[in-house]
Structure formats: C-alpha cells, structure tokens
Design an enzyme around this catalytic site. Structure first.
Site, mmCIF file in Angstrom:
data_model
loop_
_atom_site.group_PDB
_atom_site.id
_atom_site.type_symbol
_atom_site.label_atom_id
_atom_site.label_comp_id
_atom_site.label_asym_id
_atom_site.label_seq_id
_atom_site.Cartn_x
_atom_site.Cartn_y
_atom_site.Cartn_z
ATOM 1 N N GLY A 14 7.970 4.576 -6.943
ATOM 2 C CA GLY A 14 9.396 4.434 -6.664
ATOM 3 C C GLY A 14 10.097 4.165 -7.990
ATOM 4 N N ALA A 49 17.309 5.099 -0.374
ATOM 5 C CA ALA A 49 18.433 4.206 -0.671
ATOM 6 C C ALA A 49 19.721 5.004 -0.609
ATOM 7 C CB ALA A 49 18.251 3.567 -2.044
ATOM 8 N N GLN A 50 20.705 4.444 0.092
ATOM 9 C CA GLN A 50 21.927 5.218 0.326
ATOM 10 C C GLN A 50 23.070 4.736 -0.555
ATOM 11 O OE1 GLN A 50 22.807 4.759 4.474
ATOM 12 N NE2 GLN A 50 21.037 5.923 5.166
ATOM 13 N N GLY A 51 23.424 3.444 -0.400
ATOM 14 C CA GLY A 51 24.671 2.910 -0.965
ATOM 15 C C GLY A 51 24.792 3.100 -2.454
ATOM 16 N N GLY A 52 23.783 2.672 -3.222
ATOM 17 C CA GLY A 52 23.876 2.852 -4.655
ATOM 18 C C GLY A 52 23.162 1.786 -5.443
ATOM 19 N N GLU A 118 30.876 -3.166 -2.368
ATOM 20 C CA GLU A 118 30.125 -3.469 -1.142
ATOM 21 C C GLU A 118 30.287 -4.931 -0.774
ATOM 22 O OE1 GLU A 118 26.097 -2.150 -1.637
ATOM 23 O OE2 GLU A 118 26.648 -0.069 -1.272
ATOM 24 N N ASP A 225 0.996 -2.926 1.304
ATOM 25 C CA ASP A 225 -0.302 -2.714 0.636
ATOM 26 C C ASP A 225 -0.462 -3.585 -0.614
ATOM 27 O OD1 ASP A 225 -0.274 -0.571 2.466
ATOM 28 O OD2 ASP A 225 -1.462 0.703 1.134
ATOM 29 N N HIS A 246 18.649 -5.441 8.769
ATOM 30 C CA HIS A 246 19.932 -4.755 8.848
ATOM 31 C C HIS A 246 20.350 -4.758 10.316
ATOM 32 C CE1 HIS A 246 23.023 -1.707 8.479
ATOM 33 N NE2 HIS A 246 22.968 -1.876 7.174
ATOM 34 N N ARG A 293 26.426 -9.984 8.680
ATOM 35 C CA ARG A 293 25.306 -9.159 9.167
ATOM 36 C C ARG A 293 24.179 -9.972 9.821
ATOM 37 N NH1 ARG A 293 21.922 -6.068 4.463
ATOM 38 N NH2 ARG A 293 23.783 -4.830 4.316
ATOM 39 N N HIS A 355 14.558 -4.572 6.799
ATOM 40 C CA HIS A 355 15.152 -3.707 5.786
ATOM 41 C C HIS A 355 14.589 -3.965 4.393
ATOM 42 C CE1 HIS A 355 18.132 -1.091 4.132
ATOM 43 N NE2 HIS A 355 18.807 -2.038 3.533
ATOM 44 N N ARG A 390 19.228 -11.013 -0.122
ATOM 45 C CA ARG A 390 19.529 -10.071 -1.215
ATOM 46 C C ARG A 390 20.992 -9.642 -1.178
ATOM 47 N NH1 ARG A 390 18.880 -3.882 -1.254
ATOM 48 N NH2 ARG A 390 19.415 -4.227 0.915
ATOM 49 N N SER A 395 18.538 -4.200 -5.467
ATOM 50 C CA SER A 395 17.082 -4.014 -5.533
ATOM 51 C C SER A 395 16.684 -2.817 -6.393
ATOM 52 C CB SER A 395 16.480 -3.895 -4.137
ATOM 53 O OG SER A 395 17.331 -3.220 -3.280
ATOM 54 N N LEU A 396 17.475 -1.747 -6.362
ATOM 55 C CA LEU A 396 17.133 -0.618 -7.240
ATOM 56 C C LEU A 396 17.199 -1.073 -8.700
ATOM 57 C CD1 LEU A 396 19.097 2.323 -5.539
ATOM 58 C CD2 LEU A 396 16.618 2.074 -5.652
HETATM 59 C C1 LIG Z 1 17.177 3.066 4.119
HETATM 60 C C2 LIG Z 1 17.220 2.211 2.888
HETATM 61 C C3 LIG Z 1 18.400 2.089 2.174
HETATM 62 C C4 LIG Z 1 18.453 1.314 1.005
HETATM 63 N N1 LIG Z 1 19.600 1.284 0.265
HETATM 64 C C5 LIG Z 1 19.605 0.636 -0.936
HETATM 65 C C6 LIG Z 1 20.728 0.713 -1.808
HETATM 66 O O1 LIG Z 1 21.717 1.389 -1.515
HETATM 67 N N2 LIG Z 1 20.668 0.049 -2.998
HETATM 68 C C7 LIG Z 1 19.590 -0.698 -3.380
HETATM 69 O O2 LIG Z 1 19.583 -1.288 -4.470
HETATM 70 N N3 LIG Z 1 18.497 -0.768 -2.565
HETATM 71 C C8 LIG Z 1 18.486 -0.118 -1.379
HETATM 72 N N4 LIG Z 1 17.366 -0.176 -0.585
HETATM 73 C C9 LIG Z 1 16.186 -0.924 -1.066
HETATM 74 C C10 LIG Z 1 15.514 -0.131 -2.179
HETATM 75 O O3 LIG Z 1 15.479 1.228 -1.824
HETATM 76 C C11 LIG Z 1 14.082 -0.611 -2.430
HETATM 77 O O4 LIG Z 1 14.035 -1.997 -2.496
HETATM 78 C C12 LIG Z 1 13.552 -0.045 -3.751
HETATM 79 O O5 LIG Z 1 13.696 1.355 -3.740
HETATM 80 C C13 LIG Z 1 12.106 -0.430 -3.964
HETATM 81 O O6 LIG Z 1 11.622 0.268 -5.080
HETATM 82 P P1 LIG Z 1 10.097 0.110 -5.508
HETATM 83 O O7 LIG Z 1 9.903 1.009 -6.680
HETATM 84 O O8 LIG Z 1 9.757 -1.310 -5.654
HETATM 85 O O9 LIG Z 1 9.279 0.614 -4.244
HETATM 86 P P2 LIG Z 1 9.295 2.014 -3.494
HETATM 87 O O10 LIG Z 1 10.455 2.824 -3.884
HETATM 88 O O11 LIG Z 1 9.098 1.745 -2.060
HETATM 89 O O12 LIG Z 1 7.983 2.713 -4.063
HETATM 90 C C14 LIG Z 1 6.693 2.241 -3.702
HETATM 91 C C15 LIG Z 1 5.675 3.314 -3.966
HETATM 92 O O13 LIG Z 1 4.362 2.816 -3.792
HETATM 93 C C16 LIG Z 1 3.589 3.761 -3.044
HETATM 94 N N5 LIG Z 1 2.485 3.037 -2.413
HETATM 95 C C17 LIG Z 1 2.530 2.111 -1.431
HETATM 96 N N6 LIG Z 1 1.297 1.657 -1.161
HETATM 97 C C18 LIG Z 1 0.444 2.304 -1.998
HETATM 98 C C19 LIG Z 1 -0.974 2.266 -2.193
HETATM 99 N N7 LIG Z 1 -1.772 1.454 -1.485
HETATM 100 N N8 LIG Z 1 -1.505 3.083 -3.122
HETATM 101 C C20 LIG Z 1 -0.723 3.936 -3.843
HETATM 102 N N9 LIG Z 1 0.621 4.000 -3.693
HETATM 103 C C21 LIG Z 1 1.188 3.192 -2.792
HETATM 104 C C22 LIG Z 1 4.631 4.358 -2.104
HETATM 105 O O14 LIG Z 1 4.205 5.571 -1.564
HETATM 106 C C23 LIG Z 1 5.808 4.510 -3.064
HETATM 107 O O15 LIG Z 1 5.671 5.642 -3.867
HETATM 108 C C24 LIG Z 1 17.301 0.596 0.575
HETATM 109 C C25 LIG Z 1 16.120 0.715 1.303
HETATM 110 C C26 LIG Z 1 16.065 1.508 2.433
HETATM 111 C C27 LIG Z 1 14.763 1.626 3.161
#
Ligand SMILES: Cc1cc2nc3c(=O)[nH]c(=O)nc-3n(C[C@H](O)[C@H](O)[C@H](O)COP(=O)(O)OP(=O)(O)OC[C@H]3O[C@@H](n4cnc5c(N)ncnc54)[C@H](O)[C@@H]3O)c2cc1C
Length: 530
Positions: A14, A49-52, A118, A225, A246, A293, A355, A390, A395-396
């Site tokens: 991610g 992630a939608q909002g930004g 927001e 995981d 949410h 919320r 969420h 949060r 979080s992004l």
């Molecule tokens: C619908 C939705 C809307 C959101 N909107 C926003 C927003 O507008 N703004 C904002 O800041 N945040 C938003 N968030 C939260 C934000 O998207 C996440 O907190 C952030 O993207 C997390 O990033 P990350 O890199 O930590 O994890 P992730 O992006 O979840 O990446 C984790 C990765 O690890 C991989 N993985 C998992 N387990 C294993 C394993 N055992 N072995 C190998 N790979 C594995 C997954 O496949 C994935 O590729 C939103 C979340 C959701 C679900």
C-alpha cells in the site's frame, strides 16, 4: 533451495510499503523485495481511499494541523507523532507524490491545488483526485516501483511468519540475544510452497484488520496478518482497542462495504428503520441525524441489535430533487444504480462498518518496533498519531511519512548483514497433504466476524468481551489444529492471523474500562470521555 536473499524485505504494497521501498531503492546497490498477498500489486486499503490525503492548505500551519489531530485523538494522540506528520508530510506530498510520481491531484481553474475540507479539520487542506484518491496514488507509486532495477515486486505471496531469532535460530546460544528479525517465511500461491525470504531489515506494511468484523469498508486483504505475525514474534502492540467505525456503509448484495459519505446526511438525508420510522431523535435529541459519527454509528447498531434488522435506511430521495442528488453524489448514485438501486427514488440500505485500526505494532518516530531490524509502517503500526480516534484523511499521510522515515533509518544503519540460509531452518509444512475444506475456513471466518461485531464492536461491556475472548480462544485452538492438519493456502493463513488479531483487539478492549474516542463501553468507569 527455496531461499530469497535481499537487503530489505517489505511486506505489503500500500502507500506505506511502496513509499518505503522507493526510498530504499534510491541506493542502487541495495536489493529490495516487496511482497503482496494479492495478485495485483496495487490491491490494498490504499486503493479504496476516497476522500483524500491531508497536507497544509492555504491559510494553514503545522500548528493548526497538530491541534486538529490532537483534538480528534480524544487526549490519546502522541504529540511528537502529530508534529512530525504536520512538519514532514506536506513536503513529501509535494516531492514524492506530486513532483516524482505525478499524482494528478484536482486543481482550481487557475491551476492552484484544490483543497477540500473534511469534518473536524479547521482548514480546507485535503488533496484529492475526484473521489478515487487512493487509487490514483497507488497506481502512480507502483508504476514508479516497477521502474526500479533493484526492486523485485512479488505478487501472490503471503507472509506466513516473521523469521526471528532466537525463535528460528539454529544456534542455541542466540537465546541470550535480544529478539531480532531476519525476514519472513512467505507462501507463494502459484507453487504452493513456503520460501525463506532472508533480509537485513524487514518492513511490515501489511495494513489494517477491518475484515475481522462482519461489516467493514476494508477489502479482502485487511485481516490483521501483520499485527498477528508481529505479536507472535514478541513485538509490543498498543492501543488495539481503538477500532474506528464508519456509520454508513452500503448494505446491498454485491456492494457491501462501499462508503456512503456522511455528506448525504449533511444534505438532509434521514435515517429510518426498514419499516420507515425515524430513530435518531431518540439517541441524540439535540442533533438528530446530524449527530457526530460515533453517536450515529452506535445508534444504528443499537437499532439493528434490538430489532434484529439486517440494515437501516438512509433516505435522501425525500430531501432533495433527483437532479440535485445526481449532481451532488455522482459516484454514490452510479454505484447504487449499477446494483439496481435508484437513490433518487429509493432509500439506501446502510450499516455501520469497521473502517480503520488506530492501534497496532508500537513504533518510535523512525518506524522501529521493539524487535531488532523489524520496522512497522502505515495502518499496521501505532505511532500514536491517531490516539483514540483518527482525524479524517491523515492515515494515507502517516503511511507516506513513516514509510519514508523507516527507509531513511535503514539507510542510516548501513548494510545490515543478511543471515545465511544455513542459520535458518527451511519451512516445515505444518499440515499433511489433505486439502483444507473451504466451507470450514469460510464458517470460521464468519464466526470471528460475528463475534467481533456483536461483542467487540461499537458498544462493549465486560460481559460481552469476556464471552468474545472465551469463544475466540476456543476457535483459535480449533483453527490451530486445522492449520496443522491440512495443506497451506492463503485463506488458511489469513484465518489463523485473523483469529489472533481478533484476540488482541478483544483483550485490549476488555482491559480498558474507560470509554474514550472510538472505544465505547456501556459499563465505563467514571471519567470516561466517549
Ligand atoms: C474505503 C476506504 C476509504 C478510505 N479513505 C481514506 C481517505 O480518504 N484518506 C485517508 O487518509 N485514509 C483513508 N482510508 C484509510 C487508508 O486507506 C488506509 O489506512 C491506508 O491506505 C493504509 O495504508 P497501508 O500502506 O498501511 O496499508 P494497505 O494500503 O492496506 O496495504 C497493505 C498491503 O499489505 C498486503 N498484505 C496484507 N497481508 C499480507 C501478508 N500476510 N503478506 C503479504 N502482503 C500482505 C495487502 O495486500 C496490501 O498490499 C480509507 C480506507 C478505506 C478502506
């Protein structure tokens, strides 16, 4: 020989993992391997992630952003983490996302960046690409990763366990050393074998755990995981009781978990029971449907439990003309229509949904965990930034900032030695040749999700939590037996991680009798701050 050796192993792709890998790859001598359990490199929470992503807006300052983060965190946000994010984040957004990766953030007619505002932000400061910001970001980052000659991106590869010493060491004397990490055992889906991925530094970037709940906005891979693996390895985990819900996710077959923006209520949308009765006045007489919320989410949950409703309704059709609905909510309108629901004429079935995971693997300001050579970044980690709740769209940016910081710390450590394959035993297949029964996996996962939803969800009590722990412990034993008796696959690995992650959240929730932020207890002690 089933061994991969590299300088740095990044688990997850991610925003946090991709950022860490890109920074590490700047030194062309360093070999970086990124694994993602999904078959597509971009698949992650980030993608949805939608909002930004937050940055600093026009009449804005780091001080103001810090203030808003601390206020949202309900007294539990770690001030130094908020300060780091506010001071380093905007520069990284500019340099990495805009200048290097070319993320096409929306702009005003005169070319200036368009800043959205927001809830709970005191300034307009959210950069977005329509309402699909995460997808644009991850596509750009993965495209960059693919250009790096020293990065190997392995998809369809699930980390099963971290390789740690003394636990996996052949040398018995290592029992006297601090716990250290040397990579991971990784299950490759195509060959159905587990390989040793040996690394000088390991970056856990595996995201959150929404999928351990019956209703969630998170995609399939968010099963906890990383949390489970780090916990088993002996890493410190904190704030695990803080799971943000949410209030309104779509509850239509085929569209479950799709976010229905809170702006729908802002525009006059009303919450109704399935038989058409408004109910928010009962829970929040002063706010009604516009309550915060957490209050709305708990009210919906209570109605669902009390009356055994599978969902409640959100009616915007009675509040706005059809044309205005199509214009104001084009994505929601289109998504619902594709599922056979015309929101200009029909109310929207919604449920609250897990969420975001505010807790996680404890890290310091460089993403270091309590296990040597193991870093955690993004949603799997707990830097303390989000405290008990949060602030939207932070979080992004947290993934970006700590992905970058962890990589910089690894670089500063110089070349960390990679252990020899002779020092680490190959994976021993725990199970036999028997294929696992998908019905059992599906059922056990559903049991975890329902247990978490009803007993460790929006409203908790000692009685519910004790019951959850009892049920989950029993299930964990069953799953462990099952895991040891059958052939490995991704779903089975995920199930084992999910039950462990669920236990961690439930235990933390039972331990903490103070309502604060998104951890709400019906039987809270005095002095709580719901
Ligand atoms: C619908 C939705 C809307 C959101 N909107 C926003 C927003 O507008 N703004 C904002 O800041 N945040 C938003 N968030 C939260 C934000 O998207 C996440 O907190 C952030 O993207 C997390 O990033 P990350 O890199 O930590 O994890 P992730 O992006 O979840 O990446 C984790 C990765 O690890 C991989 N993985 C998992 N387990 C294993 C394993 N055992 N072995 C190998 N790979 C594995 C997954 O496949 C994935 O590729 C939103 C979340 C959701 C679900």
């Amino acid at each position: 020989m089933n061994v991969v050796q590299c300088d740095a192993l990044v688990i997850g792709c991610g925003i946090a993992g991709a950022t860490a890998a890109l920074r590490l790859a700047q030194d062309r001598q360093r070999q970086v391997v990124v694994v993602n359990r999904a078959s597509e490199a971009e698949e992650s929470n980030t993608r949805y992630a939608q909002g930004g992503i937050v940055t600093l807006g026009e009449e804005d300052s780091a001080d103001l952003l810090v203030k808003d983060i601390l206020a949202a965190g309900a007294g539990l946000s770690h001030p130094p983490a908020a300060r780091l994010l506010a001071e380093e984040g905007p520069r990284l957004v500019q340099q990495l996302l805009i200048e290097t990766a070319g993320v096409p953030f929306d702009r005003e007619a005169d070319g200036r960046l368009a800043f959205g505002r927001e809830g709970a932000h005191s300034r307009p400061r959210i950069l977005h690409v329509g309402d699909a910001t995460g997808s644009a970001i991850i596509q750009a980052l993965v495209a960059l990763l693919r250009q790096q000659p020293n990065v190997r991106l392995v998809t369809g590869a699930t980390a099963v366990d971290l390789i740690t010493f003394p636990h996996h060491a052949r040398n018995p004397l290592s029992v006297y050393d601090p716990i250290s990490c040397h990579g991971a055992y990784v299950f490759e889906h195509d060959s159905r074998t587990v390989h040793r991925y040996l690394a000088g530094a390991t970056v856990l970037a595996s995201g959150g755990l929404g999928r351990i709940y019956r209703h969630t906005t998170n995609p399939e891979g968010a099963r906890g995981d990383g949390l489970a693996m780090a916990y088993r390895a002996g890493a410190r985990v904190i704030n695990a009781e803080y799971v943000q819900f949410h209030p309104t996710a779509l509850a239509v077959p085929g569209g479950e978990g799709f976010l229905i923006s809170e702006a729908v209520r802002g525009e006059g949308g009303r919450l109704l029971t399935p038989d058409g009765r408004p109910f928010m006045a009962r829970y929040a007489p002063q706010w009604g449907d516009l309550a915060p919320r957490d209050v709305v989410a708990r009210a919906i949950h209570q109605e669902m439990i009390e009356h055994d409703y599978p969902y409640v309704l959100l009616d915007i059709a009675s509040a706005l003309p059809a044309e205005r609905i199509r214009e104001r909510f084009p994505t929601i309108y289109a998504r619902c229509l594709a599922l056979g629901l015309d929101i200009t004429r029909q109310p929207i079935p919604v449920v609250p949904a897990a969420h975001y995971f505010c807790g996680g693997v404890w890290t310091d300001e460089w993403g270091r965990t309590t296990v040597e050579n193991l870093y955690a970044v993004g949603e799997v980690a707990c830097t303390g930034l989000h405290g008990a709740n949060r602030l939207a769209s932070t979080s992004l940016l947290e993934g970006l900032v700590w992905g970058d910081r962890a990589a910089r710390d690894i670089v500063a450590c110089g070349a960390l030695p990679v252990v020899s394959p002779d020092d680490v035993p190959p994976w021993e297949e725990p199970g036999g040749d028997e294929e696992s029964d998908p019905a059992l996996i599906w059922r056990d996962m559903r049991t975890i999700q329902y247990t978490m939803w009803h007993y460790v969800g929006l409203a908790r009590s000692a009685r519910r939590l004790t019951r959850a722990l009892h049920d989950l412990q029993h299930l964990k034993q069953e799953i462990e037996d099952f895991y040891r008796a059958t052939r490995l696959n991704d779903a089975l690995i995920g199930l084992r991680h999910a039950v462990q992650a669920a236990l961690i959240v439930a235990e933390a929730a039972r331990h903490n009798r103070v309502s604060r932020g998104c951890h709400y207890r019906d039987d809270a002690k005095e002095g709580s701050t719901p």
